[in-house]
Write an enzyme that holds these catalytic residues in place. Sequence first.
Site, mmCIF file in Angstrom:
data_model
loop_
_atom_site.group_PDB
_atom_site.id
_atom_site.type_symbol
_atom_site.label_atom_id
_atom_site.label_comp_id
_atom_site.label_asym_id
_atom_site.label_seq_id
_atom_site.Cartn_x
_atom_site.Cartn_y
_atom_site.Cartn_z
ATOM 1 N N HIS A 62 0.832 -1.198 0.000
ATOM 2 C CA HIS A 62 0.000 0.000 0.000
ATOM 3 C C HIS A 62 0.871 1.255 0.000
ATOM 4 C CE1 HIS A 62 -2.555 -3.175 1.696
ATOM 5 N NE2 HIS A 62 -3.566 -2.510 1.190
ATOM 6 N N LYS A 82 -1.312 -8.200 -4.148
ATOM 7 C CA LYS A 82 -2.184 -7.030 -4.236
ATOM 8 C C LYS A 82 -1.333 -5.762 -4.143
ATOM 9 C CE LYS A 82 -5.774 -4.514 -1.698
ATOM 10 N NZ LYS A 82 -6.566 -4.468 -0.441
#
Length: 462
Positions: free
Chosen positions: A115, A140
């Site tokens: 992130h 991800k």
Amino acid sequence: MLTLILNCKTILDAQQTLTTIDPIITAIELRVDYLENHTLETINSLCQQATVPVILTLRNQQDGGRFDSSEIERHQLLIKLSEAKAEYIDIEDHVPTRVLDRVLRNEIKVIRSHHDFQATTEDLNELWQSLQHPGVSQYKIATKANSSLDSLRMLLFSKKHHNLTAHCMGEDGLLSRYLATLVNTPFIFSQSSVNPVMEYIPTIKDFKEFQLQSINQKTKLYALIGDPVRHSPGMQFHNRYFKEQNINARYIHIRLQKDELNTFLSQANELGIYGLSVTIPLKQALTEYVSTDLKAINTVRLMPAIQCCNTDGIGTINALLEKTTLQNKSILILGAGGTANGIADALSRASFSCQLCFLNRTASKAKQLARRHGGTTMTDDISHLNFDVIINTLPPQAYNDSSLLEKIARWIDPQTTVMDVNYHPKHTPLLKLANTKQATTVFGERLFYHQAIEQQNFWRRT
């Protein structure tokens, strides 16, 4: 898989949500960091109740979550959660490898995530390589889009990796979520349509209206480019039109600046974008990239060959004809940008024999339009004129200067037709003034409707 984020306070709330889960949902992400009280047993009971795969996520505050204890405690809890009967667990890339290896001893599959709430790295391949681990099955990447180009890069990068879920955060990141299906993204995250709390994450309702479930590799893309685009009704109108006409296509909004246009056009074909709607500030800038005599463009067909037109003019004419005639009418056009140019061009080419006049904050631009299309400007001696039609193309904020409205007010009476091309807000300052003068008003949404229909016709013309 369309994945519903469950950010409930209690397991009971989460279980209740599962009883009413929409059939379009094919996975859920249980945000354990949102739960006030939980045990491995209660989480297992929820996993057993779920009819779709479950992802367990325990996010700290640094990564946008609510877990506020130490990282040591979080790592211990992640190891404990890996014993649950869920299909997946999310482990961030900064979690020590020893913790990741301990989690991988259990049957649960790991989604290793990265992130960045500030930006999207220029070197996505380097980031991808840094995430690799032999025991990880899914990856991800979630980064902040500071431009729509960040989202486009992310989509094209994701297209190369079948086990990567990659999307961007923020307003410019929305298109990376809506178009994720086209690049075979494993998990597409959504939130509940009831009391949505996460900004710039589409709801289940949003994805259903976008008809996400029927998008496939043959789906053609069309887009609105420019800035602002957020309040445009384009997505609702064009996607509804595609559905009604049984056309396998989708329409999206892409916020774009002039200096980003060249890069965007170079990527458009690779993304499968067949046509564009164009708004400010790109209507005139786009003429540098297309062979055309037009001074402003609002519609482009990219495939099979680049062609363009401007439907603002015909859209304005058709909207006005719903309320009035145009033959031999005197028309005042407020503004001298791309929209004003398109309208003036259509009116001067039509057989209405209209007399055009232009008023703009920069007088030289108004004079250019007057010379180009035949007409007068407010700097000429026209104080004796009465206008049958007034068309505003200036933005609503232009009327923060009350003197402008005062100047226009003298030309408005019950016999005048007043049109504003702006549709947000619907009741603009000029239209409010026109109502007080009992004039006939034409809303910007009627222009939008007619020019959008003309765009559809142009895109599909053979």
